[in-house]
Write an enzyme that holds these catalytic residues in place. Structure first.
Site, mmCIF file in Angstrom:
data_model
loop_
_atom_site.group_PDB
_atom_site.id
_atom_site.type_symbol
_atom_site.label_atom_id
_atom_site.label_comp_id
_atom_site.label_asym_id
_atom_site.label_seq_id
_atom_site.Cartn_x
_atom_site.Cartn_y
_atom_site.Cartn_z
ATOM 1 N N LYS A 100 0.868 -1.171 0.000
ATOM 2 C CA LYS A 100 0.000 0.000 0.000
ATOM 3 C C LYS A 100 0.913 1.231 0.000
ATOM 4 O O LYS A 100 1.915 1.262 0.721
ATOM 5 C CB LYS A 100 -0.860 -0.005 1.268
ATOM 6 C CG LYS A 100 -1.774 1.186 1.414
ATOM 7 C CD LYS A 100 -3.039 0.994 0.622
ATOM 8 C CE LYS A 100 -3.943 2.217 0.717
ATOM 9 N NZ LYS A 100 -5.089 2.090 -0.202
ATOM 10 N N ILE A 134 1.844 4.634 1.173
ATOM 11 C CA ILE A 134 1.555 5.545 2.275
ATOM 12 C C ILE A 134 1.876 6.957 1.791
ATOM 13 O O ILE A 134 3.025 7.242 1.443
ATOM 14 C CB ILE A 134 2.420 5.222 3.529
ATOM 15 C CG1 ILE A 134 2.370 3.716 3.872
ATOM 16 C CG2 ILE A 134 2.003 6.095 4.713
ATOM 17 C CD1 ILE A 134 1.087 3.227 4.439
ATOM 18 N N ARG A 155 24.375 -1.383 8.296
ATOM 19 C CA ARG A 155 25.633 -0.645 8.316
ATOM 20 C C ARG A 155 25.527 0.500 9.323
ATOM 21 O O ARG A 155 24.429 0.797 9.811
ATOM 22 C CB ARG A 155 25.883 -0.019 6.932
ATOM 23 C CG ARG A 155 24.781 0.970 6.561
ATOM 24 C CD ARG A 155 25.063 1.743 5.289
ATOM 25 N NE ARG A 155 24.090 2.815 5.077
ATOM 26 C CZ ARG A 155 22.884 2.650 4.552
ATOM 27 N NH1 ARG A 155 22.491 1.444 4.170
ATOM 28 N NH2 ARG A 155 22.057 3.664 4.413
HETATM 29 C C1 MV4 Z 1 7.402 3.700 0.869
HETATM 30 C C2 MV4 Z 1 6.783 4.968 0.834
HETATM 31 C C3 MV4 Z 1 5.412 4.998 0.918
HETATM 32 N N1 MV4 Z 1 4.701 3.853 1.036
HETATM 33 N N2 MV4 Z 1 6.653 2.591 0.993
HETATM 34 C C4 MV4 Z 1 11.768 5.186 -0.264
HETATM 35 C C5 MV4 Z 1 13.008 4.346 -0.479
HETATM 36 C C6 MV4 Z 1 12.876 3.186 0.450
HETATM 37 N N3 MV4 Z 1 13.700 3.419 1.595
HETATM 38 C C7 MV4 Z 1 11.423 3.120 0.802
HETATM 39 N N4 MV4 Z 1 10.841 4.396 0.435
HETATM 40 C C8 MV4 Z 1 9.522 4.639 0.613
HETATM 41 N N5 MV4 Z 1 8.734 3.560 0.766
HETATM 42 C C9 MV4 Z 1 5.322 2.682 1.072
HETATM 43 N N6 MV4 Z 1 4.592 1.559 1.192
HETATM 44 C C10 MV4 Z 1 7.603 6.093 0.734
HETATM 45 C C11 MV4 Z 1 8.973 5.928 0.631
HETATM 46 C C12 MV4 Z 1 9.762 7.107 0.583
HETATM 47 C C13 MV4 Z 1 9.691 8.011 -0.456
HETATM 48 C C14 MV4 Z 1 8.896 7.787 -1.546
HETATM 49 C C15 MV4 Z 1 8.818 8.723 -2.558
HETATM 50 C C16 MV4 Z 1 9.590 9.902 -2.470
HETATM 51 C C17 MV4 Z 1 10.413 10.116 -1.412
HETATM 52 C C18 MV4 Z 1 10.485 9.184 -0.399
HETATM 53 C C19 MV4 Z 1 11.310 9.419 0.657
HETATM 54 C C20 MV4 Z 1 11.379 8.504 1.667
HETATM 55 C C21 MV4 Z 1 10.589 7.355 1.621
#
Ligand code: MV4
Length: 448
Positions: free
Chosen positions: A201, A203, A292
């Site tokens: 999903k 978020i 890490r």
């Molecule tokens: C997500 C999310 C929203 N919903 N997963 C970004 C890289 C990895 N670390 C996981 N990330 C995310 N996973 C779900 N289910 C939002 C992010 C996210 C993100 C997404 C789009 C743009 C910038 C972001 C920054 C941090 C995390």
């Protein structure tokens, strides 16, 4: 205890590790590429070994050359820092078979963390809340559609071997899911040689909140509170802080305990970070675990009065953790600003070059972790971070005040950095109020 450690990294983290070695009375062997011959930490190391040309693949990522340097340098252990080989299970395995202690988790733990589907399975087993989604990999279009219809749009397609946002696609309906499914798979195949994807999903506007953990080889696992890393641009963090401005004590406790259960389930040792998304209603969901030490570790060191690099070395040598959970208290507020040699006004274009005048910021609560000095030339071959400014003050408000002053003091004439951008961010009323999410930078400071 170890007598001699090889530092398999460069830049500020190489200097940070070298300092921890010095403080422990451990000799250090510094390796460097031809592009890094003027690197600051080489001046303080007991031995320096050139391991190859500028290209990382022929130097900092080259396992045979690093092992040869370890043999020549006669070290008992290797600290990998972050990036490069720090999360490479094969490197950890090679070190082990060469009788060199890899200062980090076991190869098995690294492999489990690197496979995000496996990590999520472990998290579920440990009773850690996860984002609703597919149970494991999604094998075809029909599977993908079935999962999306069960959990509801929007959904996010993620690569099992992913990182840095690569191989990720948002889908809001059936056609974009089918397109996204295939493009995520092919991007993942190219980037990681693994086309496995899973679905969650999506978020919207979450905060990125991560828990620092530390574990020894005797089964002790402690968490050191959280870091809010919501200020990112294209999956590169810009500012991190602790505590998270919106986290209540009950949620902090629940996240910390969840992180510990997961670490125990994975037989995790050394320093690690458990990443969560925090939604608008303060629900938290596990997303991944980083095996890490992270760039932003000084934020946690500041509020918990610990030395995480020192602790990593001690537990790698077989010692017990120097603190118990009840010894860890969070005091005051800390923020880290990543100073990159990039121009925010030119789409964050890298700006390597020679630093003609350099003045480091200082004063109460100011920490400057950096390898740069006056006359130093920032090479163009590596990532553009040239320093980290860490502020620790009794309150978030004072933290912001001191940060503004310290950023103004920082002088790096000759190269353009992200310091000016941070001065603008500090003026933003939403930042002052702690009301940020992972889209904040793109909305206000880096419109495409
Ligand atoms: C997500 C999310 C929203 N919903 N997963 C970004 C890289 C990895 N670390 C996981 N990330 C995310 N996973 C779900 N289910 C939002 C992010 C996210 C993100 C997404 C789009 C743009 C910038 C972001 C920054 C941090 C995390």
């Amino acid at each position: 205890m170890f007598h001699r450690i090889l530092i398999a990294n460069r830049g500020e983290i190489a200097l940070r590790i070298l300092r921890a070695c010095k403080d422990l009375g451990i000799e250090s062997v510094a390796v460097y590429s031809e592009a890094d011959k003027d690197s600051l930490h080489l001046r303080y190391a007991d031995e320096t070994i050139c391991i190859g040309p500028a290209a990382s693949s022929e130097s900092y990522l080259n396992i045979p050359r690093l092992i040869a340097a370890a043999e020549i340098g006669d070290v008992e252990a290797i600290h990998p820092g972050y990036g490069f080989l720090s999360e490479n299970e094969h490197f950890a395995e090679v070190c082990h078979s060469c009788n060199i202690k890899f200062i980090g988790p076991s190869a098995t733990a690294i492999a489990q963390c690197g496979d995000k589907v496996a990590a999520k399975r472990l998290a579920k087993e440990a009773g850690v809340p996860c984002v609703p989604g597919s149970d494991g990999p999604v094998e075809n279009e029909q599977d993908a559609l079935a999962v999306a219809h069960r959990i509801g749009f929007p959904v996010l397609i993620k690569a099992a071997s992913g990182g840095g946002g690569r191989g990720m696609r948002v889908a809001h309906n059936d056609p974009s899911l089918v397109t996204g499914y295939h493009s995520a798979r092919s991007e993942a195949e190219k980037a990681f040689k693994d086309s496995t994807v899973y679905i969650e999903k999506y978020i919207e506007k979450p905060r990125h909140v991560e828990i620092q953990i530390m574990a020894d080889q005797h089964g002790n696992v402690v968490h050191l509170g959280e870091r809010d890393c919501s200020l990112q641009r294209r999956h590169q963090k810009l500012v991190e802080e602790s505590p998270c401005p919106v986290l209540d004590e009950a949620t902090r406790l629940a996240m910390g305990e969840a992180a510990i259960r997961l670490a125990k389930m994975a037989n995790y040792t050394s320093a690690g970070t458990v990443e969560f998304l925090l939604d608008k209603d303060k629900n938290f969901y596990f997303i991944e675990i980083n095996s890490r030490i992270q760039v932003e570790h000084p934020v946690t060191e500041s509020v918990t009065e610990t030395d995480l690099i020192r602790e990593m070395i001690l537990v790698a040598a077989g010692e017990k953790l120097s603190f118990r959970q009840e010894d860890i208290r969070m005091r005051g507020h800390a923020m880290e600003f990543r100073i990159n040699a990039e121009d925010p006004d030119q789409n964050f274009k890298p700006c390597p070059g020679t630093i003609k005048t350099f003045v480091a910021p200082a004063g109460p609560g100011v920490r400057w972790d950096s390898h740069i000095y006056q006359g130093y030339t920032v090479p163009p071959h590596y990532d553009s971070m040239v320093g980290k400014l860490i502020i620790h003050r009794p309150t978030r408000k004072q933290c912001i005040e001191v940060a503004r002053r310290a950023l103004q003091e920082l002088t790096t004439d000759g190269i353009t950095t992200t310091a000016g951008l941070f001065l603008r961010i500090l003026e933003h009323s939403d930042f002052a109020a702690g009301q940020v999410d992972t889209g904040f930078i793109d909305r206000y400071f880096a419109p495409r």
